[in-house]
Structure formats: structure tokens, C-alpha cells
Design an enzyme around this catalytic site. Structure first.
Site, mmCIF file in Angstrom:
data_model
loop_
_atom_site.group_PDB
_atom_site.id
_atom_site.type_symbol
_atom_site.label_atom_id
_atom_site.label_comp_id
_atom_site.label_asym_id
_atom_site.label_seq_id
_atom_site.Cartn_x
_atom_site.Cartn_y
_atom_site.Cartn_z
ATOM 1 N N ARG A 1 -3.615 39.147 52.446
ATOM 2 C CA ARG A 1 -3.240 40.261 53.187
ATOM 3 C C ARG A 1 -4.651 40.162 54.309
ATOM 4 O O ARG A 1 -4.544 40.490 55.303
ATOM 5 C CB ARG A 1 -3.488 41.498 52.397
ATOM 6 C CG ARG A 1 -3.431 42.470 53.441
ATOM 7 C CD ARG A 1 -3.226 44.002 53.118
ATOM 8 N NE ARG A 1 -3.396 44.197 51.518
ATOM 9 C CZ ARG A 1 -4.730 44.471 51.082
ATOM 10 N NH1 ARG A 1 -5.852 44.578 51.795
ATOM 11 N NH2 ARG A 1 -4.974 44.597 49.911
ATOM 12 N N TYR B 1 9.612 51.036 75.903
ATOM 13 C CA TYR B 1 10.536 50.572 74.793
ATOM 14 C C TYR B 1 10.527 51.740 74.002
ATOM 15 O O TYR B 1 9.639 52.497 73.610
ATOM 16 C CB TYR B 1 9.629 49.689 73.895
ATOM 17 C CG TYR B 1 10.307 49.081 72.860
ATOM 18 C CD1 TYR B 1 11.521 48.296 73.046
ATOM 19 C CD2 TYR B 1 9.982 49.410 71.572
ATOM 20 C CE1 TYR B 1 12.504 47.995 71.554
ATOM 21 C CE2 TYR B 1 10.492 49.064 70.338
ATOM 22 C CZ TYR B 1 11.804 48.437 70.676
ATOM 23 O OH TYR B 1 12.310 47.915 69.341
ATOM 24 N N ASP C 1 1.330 46.319 77.188
ATOM 25 C CA ASP C 1 2.489 45.788 76.441
ATOM 26 C C ASP C 1 3.121 44.772 77.227
ATOM 27 O O ASP C 1 3.704 44.907 78.407
ATOM 28 C CB ASP C 1 3.740 46.817 76.045
ATOM 29 C CG ASP C 1 4.720 45.990 75.214
ATOM 30 O OD1 ASP C 1 5.178 44.807 75.291
ATOM 31 O OD2 ASP C 1 5.361 46.835 74.349
ATOM 32 N N LYS D 1 10.449 38.561 70.701
ATOM 33 C CA LYS D 1 11.136 38.525 71.799
ATOM 34 C C LYS D 1 10.655 36.948 72.251
ATOM 35 O O LYS D 1 11.132 35.935 71.737
ATOM 36 C CB LYS D 1 10.856 39.669 72.722
ATOM 37 C CG LYS D 1 10.819 40.882 72.026
ATOM 38 C CD LYS D 1 12.193 41.405 71.641
ATOM 39 C CE LYS D 1 12.102 42.454 70.873
ATOM 40 N NZ LYS D 1 11.415 43.746 71.459
HETATM 41 C C1 LIG Z 1 10.606 44.929 70.924
HETATM 42 C C2 LIG Z 1 9.847 45.482 71.517
HETATM 43 C C3 LIG Z 1 8.617 46.201 71.062
HETATM 44 C C4 LIG Z 1 8.513 46.284 69.292
HETATM 45 O O1 LIG Z 1 8.649 44.935 68.765
HETATM 46 P P1 LIG Z 1 9.327 44.764 67.194
HETATM 47 O O2 LIG Z 1 9.033 43.446 66.988
HETATM 48 O O3 LIG Z 1 10.798 45.133 67.617
HETATM 49 O O4 LIG Z 1 8.587 46.034 66.439
HETATM 50 C C5 LIG Z 1 7.545 46.764 71.791
HETATM 51 N N1 LIG Z 1 7.460 46.442 72.738
HETATM 52 C C6 LIG Z 1 8.729 45.976 73.664
HETATM 53 C C7 LIG Z 1 8.562 45.910 75.003
HETATM 54 C C8 LIG Z 1 9.740 45.408 73.046
HETATM 55 O O5 LIG Z 1 10.676 44.823 73.728
#
Ligand SMILES: *Cc1c(COP(=O)(O)O)cnc(C)c1O
Length: 384
Positions: free
Chosen positions: A51, A103, A175, A200
Site C-alpha cells: 500500500r 466533471y 484538473d 482517459k
Molecule cells: C473521468 C474524470 C474524472 C474522474 O476520474 P475516474 O478515473 O473516472 O475516477 C475526473 N475529472 C475529469 C475531468 C474526468 O473526465
């Protein structure tokens, strides 16, 4: 190889990676282990329990730091786990200012989880960064932005936001999921924390869920590392390996996402049945100049509306596409299509979302890297 002075395309392939010392394997092994044998208590090779540390994760964390021009990377089991760790830096009574088009899961964790712990979130329009000033008070501790925004593809000025954060002693979180480090590096523009859903573009192949944070400040890194280990939302080594493999082709994939994105945006604009096309590469996009200043390209995310602005018309298009698959998520090699009003943003009241521009017929595309002729033909037969 450390980040060094290499260009991004080289760092994506080599940063953090050394041949395996025992075999010479060029690709980092998947260290599928929960613990590490010690010669005597405390006498170990820097790894005690998985961990806390895992060699596959360490390599990925160093690679992610290098490609975001940061000093430290931290990996998590998902983008939301990374988001969760950042908000845990705060205390009851603290306030956060957040961009209002973001998001859905981020909105949800803030309003449905952390609001219960006494943290207050203000969701505001940041198309002009100065809008933030009116919401800063003695309790404000964090400024949270997402740019380009989801699903309206608004652009927020990262450098101007970071300046406001610095002047007011706020931690600034960006983000960077939609842009990826190929298009934009928020740490270079003054952000304190860069957040990624590596699910993504970084992973890029729709086969892994993963999150990451990248920071420069060592004290901040220590606090986040403590939360990462204490709360335990860490990724497994196989998932780390998939992301490490994914980022090696980020530059070639992103180049094609950008090319295909531009061609699809221009095609949609030429289709008489289409209303608005939201894509920061158009000169008449409200913040095109800021996009040009802070991004190296405009990416493969596009939203558009239909002149016949109703849910049924949008559903017809969704039903007819063959290559664009109806699915949540984005940033993979395959093209996806979605309807935010009934999918990702279904929990926002209709009046509220329409006020913000998220109308009934809005369709979001994640343009993949297939042949552009096939993608346009698919949209043409679906939209008519
Ligand atoms: C998908 C996404 C998230 C969350 O990520 P996960 O891997 O699905 O937990 C956060 N911010 C943005 C802009 C996203 O597209």
C-alpha cells in the site's frame, strides 16, 4: 532516466524507466506482490508494504511527474480517489471555489460527500478569472478549476487563476484530464496541484481506471503521500503498468486526436442541421485567445447542439452512429458519443443546466483516432 532536459515526446517513452536490474527487461515489470522480505527489521530495499510503495507504481509516479514538469507524482485507484485525497487536505469550515462546468463525479463528491464534513463549495462561472475575487473570504483555502470544461468546452485562464490563488494564499488545483500533458502543463502556469483521471487520455485505450496527482512543493507532496498511504486508495501494479504503457504513445495519439477533432468540428459547423459547435479551436470561441496562449492544440473533445433542440432529436443521432459508440468516458483510441443531459449530467436540474448552456440536444463527442473519412461519414449518416 530523470526528466532532464528532454522534450516531451522523449520523456513520454523514457522518463522514470530503467532496464530491470536483475534481467535487463526494457519494460518495467509488474511487481505483483503485497509485501517485501526484510533481512532484519528495518533492513530493506526501500519497500516494506505494497500500500505504501510498489516499484511499478514508483516508476509510473516518476514518469507522470516528468511529463507534467513537476517534482512529484502520486498515483491512485481512480481519478475520483485522487480528487478525494486532495479535498482531504482541508478541514471543517474551509471553503473552496470551483468552476461551475465540471466533471459530474467531482460535483457529486463535493456536494454529497465533503459538504457533510463541513467543507463549503462555491460553484461559479470562471470564464473571466476575476469572477473568483468576489467569493474569497477568510475561510477560502482552495481554488479548483477544470479546463477545458466538461461538457461545454469553456476555457479558464490558468495563469490568471493561479495569480489570484497566490495573492490570496489559496491552493490551486487544476484538473488536466481533458487536455493531457501533451496540450497543457498547469504547473508551469502556477498551479499547485495537477489532477488527472488517467482513465482517459493518459491510459488512452479504455482498459484501465486510474488517477494521479502531480505537485512541485515537497511539503504538499508529503501531506498528500500521507493521505495516499493512510486512506489507501492506491492502484494495483497491473493498472500502473497499463498506464505506463499507455503514456508511451500519448504524443502520437494526441496529435491524431487533435487533427481528427479539428476536422470533425469543421464538418459539424458545415452541417445545416447542427446548431452550435463548442470547440476552443474556433476563432469565435469566447476564450479562444486564452486557449491559444495556454494550450498547444485544441484536443479531440467536441460538443454540439441540434437546430431541432430537443431530447428526441438527440436520441435519434445517438441511435444511428455506428463507429461513435454510445458510452460514458473519453480519451480512448475509439470514438465515443454521449448525451450529457440524460447521462453524465442527468442529476443537474433541467433549468439549472439550460441556464448554463447545457441544452436538451447537446451531444458530446470524444473523437478517436480512426480514419477521419469514416468518422465524418458516420456523423453525416446519423445527423442527416
Ligand atoms: C473521468 C474524470 C474524472 C474522474 O476520474 P475516474 O478515473 O473516472 O475516477 C475526473 N475529472 C475529469 C475531468 C474526468 O473526465
Amino acid at each position: 532516466m530523470a526528466g532532464g532536459n528532454y522534450k516531451l515526446d522523449t520523456k513520454l517513452i523514457h522518463a522514470g524507466v530503467e532496464p530491470d536490474p536483475t534481467t535487463g527487461a526494457i519494460m518495467t515489470p509488474i511487481y505483483q506482490t503485497s509485501t517485501y522480505v526484510q533481512a532484519a527489521p528495518g533492513d530493506h530495499k526501500g519497500y516494506e508494504y505494497a500500500r505504501t510503495q510498489n516499484p511499478t507504481r514508483t516508476v509510473l509516479q516518476n514518469a507522470l511527474a516528468a511529463i507534467e514538469n513537476g517534482n512529484f507524482g502520486l498515483c491512485f485507484g481512480s481519478g475520483m480517489a485522487a480528487t478525494d485525497a486532495v479535498i482531504k487536505l482541508l478541514h471543517p469550515g474551509d471553503e473552496v471555489i470551483v468552476s461551475n462546468d465540471l466533471y459530474g463525479g467531482t460535483y457529486r463528491i463535493m456536494t454529497k460527500v465533503f459538504a457533510n464534513y463541513g467543507i463549503k463549495f462555491h460553484f461559479i462561472d470562471m470564464s473571466d478569472a476575476q469572477n473568483v475575487l468576489a467569493y474569497i473570504n477568510e475561510h477560502t483555502k482552495m481554488l479548483w478549476i477544470e479546463t477545458p470544461t466538461n461538457p461545454l468546452l469553456n476555457i479558464i485562464d490558468i495563469a490568471a487563476s493561479a495569480q489570484i490563488a497566490r495573492n490570496n494564499n489559496l491552493l490551486m488545483v487544476c484538473d488536466n484530464t481533458f487536455a493531457s500533458p501533451y496540450l497543457q502543463n498547469p504547473l508551469d502556469l502556477g498551479a499547485d496541484i495537477v489532477l488527472h483521471s488517467a482513465t482517459k487520455y493518459l491510459g488512452g485505450h479504455s482498459d484501465v481506471v486510474h488517477g494521479a496527482l502531480i505537485v512541485n512543493d515537497e511539503d504538499l507532496e508529503q501531506r498528500l503521500r500521507f493521505i495516499q498511504n493512510s486512506c489507501g486508495a492506491v492502484p494495483g501494479p497491473h493498472d500502473c503498468w497499463l498506464v505506463l504503457r499507455g503514456i508511451k504513445t500519448l504524443h502520437v495519439r494526441m496529435q491524431r486526436h487533435c487533427e481528427n477533432g479539428e476536422a470533425v468540428a469543421k464538418y459539424l459547423r458545415s452541417n445545416p442541421k447542427v446548431g452550435k459547435v463548442l470547440w476552443a479551436g474556433f476563432e469565435d470561441h469566447p476564450n479562444h485567445d486564452i486557449a491559444k496562449k495556454q494550450m498547444r492544440g485544441f484536443g479531440g473533445m467536441i460538443s454540439f447542439t441540434l437546430k431541432d433542440d430537443n431530447i428526441e432529436a438527440a436520441m435519434e443521432v445517438l441511435k444511428k452512429t455506428k463507429l461513435f459508440a454510445l458510452a460514458e468516458s473519453l480519451g480512448g483510441v475509439e470514438s465515443l458519443i454521449g448525451h450529457p443531459a440524460s447521462m453524465t449530467h442527468g442529476s443537474i436540474p433541467r433549468e439549472e443546466r439550460i441556464k448554463n448552456g447545457l441544452v436538451d440536444s447537446l451531444i458530446r463527442l470524444s473523437v478517436g483516432i480512426e480514419a477521419i473519412e469514416d468518422l465524418i461519414e458516420d456523423l453525416a449518416q446519423a445527423i442527416g
